[in-house]
Design a protein around this motif. Structure first.
Motif, short mmCIF file in Angstrom:
data_model
loop_
_atom_site.label_atom_id
_atom_site.label_comp_id
_atom_site.label_asym_id
_atom_site.label_seq_id
_atom_site.Cartn_x
_atom_site.Cartn_y
_atom_site.Cartn_z
N LEU A 131 8.26 6.48 24.51
CA LEU A 131 9.16 6.10 25.60
C LEU A 131 8.42 5.28 26.65
O LEU A 131 8.91 4.25 27.11
CB LEU A 131 9.78 7.34 26.23
N PHE A 132 7.22 5.71 27.03
CA PHE A 132 6.44 4.96 28.00
C PHE A 132 5.94 3.63 27.44
O PHE A 132 5.78 2.67 28.20
CB PHE A 132 5.28 5.80 28.52
N ILE B 280 7.72 1.78 25.42
CA ILE B 280 8.91 0.92 25.56
C ILE B 280 9.05 0.45 27.01
O ILE B 280 9.35 -0.72 27.27
CB ILE B 280 10.17 1.68 25.08
N LEU B 281 8.81 1.34 27.96
CA LEU B 281 8.88 0.96 29.37
C LEU B 281 7.79 -0.06 29.73
O LEU B 281 8.03 -0.98 30.53
CB LEU B 281 8.77 2.19 30.27
N ALA B 282 6.60 0.09 29.16
CA ALA B 282 5.53 -0.88 29.42
C ALA B 282 5.88 -2.25 28.86
O ALA B 282 5.64 -3.27 29.50
CB ALA B 282 4.21 -0.37 28.83
N LEU C 259 8.92 -3.39 28.42
CA LEU C 259 9.97 -3.90 29.31
C LEU C 259 9.36 -4.48 30.58
O LEU C 259 9.79 -5.52 31.06
CB LEU C 259 10.95 -2.77 29.65
N ASN C 260 8.33 -3.84 31.10
CA ASN C 260 7.65 -4.32 32.29
C ASN C 260 6.90 -5.62 32.04
O ASN C 260 6.80 -6.46 32.94
CB ASN C 260 6.69 -3.26 32.82
N GLY D 126 11.94 -4.30 37.37
CA GLY D 126 11.39 -3.19 38.16
C GLY D 126 11.47 -3.45 39.65
O GLY D 126 11.72 -2.54 40.44
N ARG E 212 13.44 -1.17 42.42
CA ARG E 212 12.71 -0.53 43.50
C ARG E 212 13.04 -1.12 44.87
O ARG E 212 13.21 -0.39 45.84
CB ARG E 212 11.23 -0.63 43.25
N SER F 80 2.49 -7.02 37.98
CA SER F 80 3.36 -6.14 37.21
C SER F 80 3.11 -6.32 35.71
O SER F 80 3.05 -5.34 34.96
CB SER F 80 4.82 -6.42 37.56
N GLY G 99 1.48 -3.63 33.14
CA GLY G 99 2.17 -3.28 31.90
C GLY G 99 1.28 -3.43 30.68
O GLY G 99 1.31 -2.60 29.76
#
Length: 69
Positions: free
Chosen positions: A9-10, A12-14, A16-17, A24, A28, A47, A51
């Motif tokens: 999951l992390f 995938i978030l990385a 995406l970043n 992001g 925020r 960013s 990532g």
């Protein structure tokens, strides 16, 4: 729940970043600003760099077997 699921999951978030760093920023800070506002180039670069570092570390942890129980 298996720790590998959280690591994936992390990852995938990385990714995406790395691909959409402004997403992001909008989550925020963007909602606080009235009118048109964009993130700075420095924010976008840092960013993406963050990532990439996170992605490398997460892939290393995933394949090193550090969280095998």
């Amino acid at each position: 729940m298996n720790m590998a699921v959280f690591i994936i999951l992390f990852i995938i978030l990385a990714i995406l970043n790395i691909v959409y760093p402004s997403f992001g920023w909008y989550l925020r800070y963007g909602w606080m600003v009235k009118g048109e506002s964009e993130p700075s180039e420095a924010y976008l670069i840092m960013s993406r760099v963050g990532g990439i570092v996170a992605l490398v570390l997460l892939i290393f942890v995933l394949f090193s077997g550090a969280f095998t129980y």
